[in-house]
Every structure is written in structure tokens, then in C-alpha cells.
Design a protein around this motif. Structure first.
Motif, short mmCIF file in Angstrom:
data_model
loop_
_atom_site.label_atom_id
_atom_site.label_comp_id
_atom_site.label_asym_id
_atom_site.label_seq_id
_atom_site.Cartn_x
_atom_site.Cartn_y
_atom_site.Cartn_z
N ARG A 100 0.99 -1.22 -0.05
CA ARG A 100 0.01 -0.09 0.11
C ARG A 100 0.87 1.28 -0.24
NH1 ARG A 100 -3.10 -3.12 -1.33
NH2 ARG A 100 -5.27 -3.80 -0.48
N PRO A 101 1.47 1.38 -1.03
CA PRO A 101 2.51 2.79 -1.14
C PRO A 101 1.72 3.91 -0.88
CG PRO A 101 2.48 1.52 -3.21
CD PRO A 101 1.77 0.63 -2.32
N LEU A 102 0.59 4.12 -1.51
CA LEU A 102 -0.20 5.11 -1.47
C LEU A 102 -0.44 5.47 -0.17
CD1 LEU A 102 -2.68 5.30 -4.47
CD2 LEU A 102 -0.23 5.95 -4.42
N ALA A 103 -0.87 4.65 0.81
CA ALA A 103 -1.19 4.87 2.14
C ALA A 103 0.11 5.35 3.10
CB ALA A 103 -1.48 3.64 2.90
N VAL A 104 1.10 5.21 2.42
CA VAL A 104 2.50 5.49 3.20
C VAL A 104 2.72 6.81 2.76
CG1 VAL A 104 5.06 5.27 3.07
CG2 VAL A 104 3.69 3.23 3.14
N PHE A 105 2.62 7.07 1.29
CA PHE A 105 2.68 8.60 0.83
C PHE A 105 1.78 9.72 1.38
CE2 PHE A 105 4.02 6.50 -3.49
CZ PHE A 105 5.46 6.55 -3.05
N ARG A 106 0.44 9.06 1.94
CA ARG A 106 -0.62 9.87 2.51
C ARG A 106 0.20 10.33 3.89
NH1 ARG A 106 -4.42 7.02 -0.77
NH2 ARG A 106 -4.57 5.37 0.92
N VAL A 107 0.35 9.49 4.50
CA VAL A 107 0.98 9.68 5.74
C VAL A 107 2.47 10.67 5.75
CG1 VAL A 107 2.11 8.70 7.72
CG2 VAL A 107 0.34 7.49 6.95
N LEU A 108 3.20 10.47 4.87
CA LEU A 108 3.93 11.49 4.73
C LEU A 108 3.69 12.85 4.21
CD1 LEU A 108 6.62 9.15 2.68
CD2 LEU A 108 6.84 9.86 5.22
N ASN A 109 2.61 13.05 3.59
CA ASN A 109 1.86 14.12 2.94
C ASN A 109 1.40 14.81 4.24
OD1 ASN A 109 2.52 13.99 0.28
ND2 ASN A 109 0.71 13.28 -0.27
N LYS A 110 0.81 14.22 5.18
CA LYS A 110 0.39 14.77 6.15
C LYS A 110 1.36 15.34 7.24
CE LYS A 110 -4.06 11.74 6.79
NZ LYS A 110 -4.37 10.93 7.49
N ALA A 111 2.57 14.49 7.35
CA ALA A 111 3.51 14.92 8.25
C ALA A 111 4.10 16.27 7.61
CB ALA A 111 4.71 13.90 8.22
N GLN A 112 4.21 16.36 6.42
CA GLN A 112 4.75 17.40 5.54
C GLN A 112 3.90 18.83 5.72
OE1 GLN A 112 4.48 17.46 1.44
NE2 GLN A 112 5.87 19.23 1.10
N MET A 113 2.53 18.48 5.93
CA MET A 113 1.75 19.56 6.10
C MET A 113 1.81 20.40 7.65
SD MET A 113 0.01 20.14 3.53
CE MET A 113 -1.51 21.24 4.03
N TYR A 114 2.17 18.98 8.59
CA TYR A 114 2.67 19.61 10.07
C TYR A 114 3.81 20.39 9.85
CZ TYR A 114 2.77 19.18 15.04
OH TYR A 114 2.92 19.52 16.37
N LEU A 115 4.76 20.02 9.31
CA LEU A 115 5.94 20.56 9.14
C LEU A 115 5.94 22.01 8.81
CD1 LEU A 115 8.29 17.76 8.28
CD2 LEU A 115 8.40 18.86 10.52
N ILE A 116 4.84 22.11 7.99
CA ILE A 116 4.81 23.51 7.24
C ILE A 116 4.03 24.63 8.30
CG2 ILE A 116 5.47 23.06 4.90
CD1 ILE A 116 2.32 23.41 4.36
N GLY A 117 3.33 23.90 9.29
CA GLY A 117 2.74 24.67 10.25
C GLY A 117 1.09 24.30 10.11
N ALA A 118 0.83 23.27 9.12
CA ALA A 118 -0.59 23.44 8.99
C ALA A 118 -1.45 22.43 9.97
CB ALA A 118 -1.00 22.91 7.53
N ARG A 119 -2.49 22.68 10.46
CA ARG A 119 -3.13 21.99 11.47
C ARG A 119 -4.60 21.73 10.90
NH1 ARG A 119 1.41 21.85 12.58
NH2 ARG A 119 2.32 22.68 14.42
N GLY A 120 -4.86 20.28 10.99
CA GLY A 120 -6.04 19.68 10.50
C GLY A 120 -7.30 19.80 11.50
#
Length: 303
Positions: free
Chosen positions: A26-46
């Protein structure tokens, strides 16, 4: 002590093997987790809110007291797609909101929703109301650009300035096969990537497999939205000349999904608009060419 080290080594090897297997399956699931981590690193909060009875996810970033900017993603996209452009606005002092439309990203996927641009526009206005956003600078990409055109035309008092990124919306029949939005084979995916990007990457077979699996699972949403758009019911040719707010049009000059001529026509239809053409960029310009686009967007908003 040696036994403890053996158990630790075994646990580490098992963890690495499990992660490797997960990535392979499930590589896309891993990519989605990484994307969420990237959003957190730029200061975005969900966060989540309720709009018209649907659970809608969104990110926020930038100072809480800054002027509000709302950015709407395109067909098959998600809020994380703005992850490279949004930081330019946040750093310039804007409070940026990135909603996931129904059926996309982390928002609810209701079976009874039409997924038409008209109903999506009503969701965006409902999102304003749910969060108490009286007036915003509003931007949209591709189908999101079409959606925000409708919002600006129907609720001009809610939109200070409008931004259209490689936007759909005109009464134009695509000169490419719209079925490629839901590819069912590696060959179709390759053709679709070539439409999206001037220089698409060569994807490993296991990634292609997972993309096709995910495409199959979500194809009914894409088809419902695409079928609605192809009726021409919500096209904006007749609405654009009536817009009064400042409008920025940003376009990749090698876009094959919505070719540059469509952006140029929008520019002609909106007398007070300005158009920024980004050389060498395709339909994914707000992501792939954010460094070329960001400063111009900030300059437009600050005028």
C-alpha cells in the motif's frame, strides 16, 4: 544482556520488514502519511467541521488574525495539494484555509451527493458560514477554479479577490479522453500522467498497481463529477464578464488538461483580470512550480 540485544535486534528487523511490506502493498497509504507529516512541518493543522450535514476536513496555517485566504483543490485532488504554495501566503501574513471537498482527502464520501461543481460551490459557501468567514480571498485549481468562479459570481460580497490556477469552467469540450481520469491499466495511467505533467516520472510497478486499485475504488466519484461537468450546465462563460473583484489567472504554458488558450479566454472575458503564464509548467503548476508562482500570488493579494 546478549538475550536482550537479540530481542531488540529481532524487533527492529521485524519492524523494518513490516514497514517494507506495508510500503510494497500500500505505497499510497504511506505517501499519504508522509504528506500529512509534511503539512504538519509547514505549520498546517487539520480539523473538521460540518457543512450541509457532511463532515468536511480542512487545514489552517498562518497567523490566526491574518486576512483570510481559502484555496480549493481540483478533481481527484486533496487539500495537501496546496502544500508547496500555501506557505508563501502564510509567511506573508495570511490565514490560509485548505478544505477537502466531499469525497476527497479526509472529508466524508456521501453516496447521496451529486459531486457537481454547482453543489461543490454550495459546500464552499457553507464552509465559509460554518467557520464564520464573512469575506475571503478565494482561489481554486482546475475543477476547484470552476467552483470558485461560481462562488464569486453568486456571492460577490463574500469574495475580495479571486485566483484561478489552470482552471476549468469554460464551455469547452476536452480534446483528450476524459476516461483517463479513472485509469484501468498501466498504459492509461501513463497517458494520464503525460497529460498532467510535462515530464512524468517513471513509476515502479507496485506503485502503479496501488494507484490503479485506488482509482477503481474512487472511480464512481470521479465519473459522477465528470459527467456533471460535461453536461455544460454550470459553465461560466456568461458569468465571468460580470465579475467586479480583482482576478488573478495563473497558468502553466504547457498545460494539456486545460490548455493556455482557455486561460487567455478567461483573461479576455474578465476586463480587470491579470494573467501570469508560467513557462515550462503543466496542469500541476501550483505544486510543481510553486516557487515561480508564490511571489506573484502574494504580490497580487497585497495590492
Amino acid at each position: 544482556m546478549k538475550r536482550i540485544f537479540k530481542w531488540i535486534a529481532f524487533a527492529v528487523v521485524t519492524l523494518i520488514a513490516s514497514l517494507g511490506l506495508t510500503f510494497w502493498l500500500r505505497p499510497l497509504a504511506v505517501f499519504r502519511v508522509l504528506n500529512k507529516a509534511q503539512m504538519y512541518l509547514i505549520g498546517a493543522r487539520g480539523n473538521f467541521t460540518n457543512v450541509a450535514g457532511y463532515r468536511i476536513h480542512y487545514y489552517t496555517l498562518g497567523p490566526s488574525d491574518g486576512p483570510v485566504v481559502v484555496l480549493v483543490h481540483g478533481l481527484g485532488g486533496r487539500s495537501e495539494d496546496w502544500g508547496k504554495l500555501a506557505p508563501y501566503l502564510a509567511k506573508a501574513g495570511y490565514r490560509v484555509y485548505l478544505p477537502d471537498l466531499p469525497g476527497f482527502g479526509q472529508s466524508e464520501t456521501p453516496a447521496d451527493f451529486s459531486y457537481s461543481v454547482g453543489d461543490d460551490a454550495r459546500i464552499v459557501v457553507g464552509f465559509f458560514d460554518a467557520l464564520g468567514l464573512k469575506q475571503v480571498d478565494l482561489g481554486g485549481w482546475s475543477m476547484g477554479g470552476w467552483i470558485v468562479q461560481l462562488v464569486a459570481a453568486q456571492h460577490p460580497d463574500r469574495v475580495r479577490q479571486l485566483m484561478l490556477f489552470d482552471s476549468a469552467g469554460l464551455y469547452v469540450k476536452p480534446d483528450w479522453d476524459t476516461k483517463l481520469f479513472t485509469p484501468v491499466s498501466a498504459a492509461e495511467l501513463e497517458k494520464f500522467d503525460a497529460l498532467l505533467m510535462p515530464h512524468p516520472p517513471q513509476l515502479p510497478e507496485f506503485v502503479v498497481r496501488d494507484i490503479l486499485r485506488t482509482s477503481h475504488e474512487h472511480s464512481w466519484i470521479i465519473r459522477r463529477a465528470m459527467d456533471s461537468m460535461l453536461t455544460g450546465r454550470d459553465t461560466t462563460d456568461g458569468l465571468l464578464p460580470a465579475l467586479k473583484m480583482p482576478v488573478l489567472i495563473v497558468w502553466g504554458d504547457v498545460d494539456r488538461i486545460t490548455p493556455l488558450r482557455e486561460g487567455q479566454k478567461m483573461h479576455q472575458l474578465i476586463p480587470q483580470s491579470q494573467i501570469n503564464v508560467i513557462p515550462g509548467c503543466g496542469h500541476l503548476a501550483p505544486n510543481e512550480c510553486a516557487s515561480q508562482i508564490g511571489p506573484g500570488v502574494v504580490s497580487f493579494l497585497k495590492k
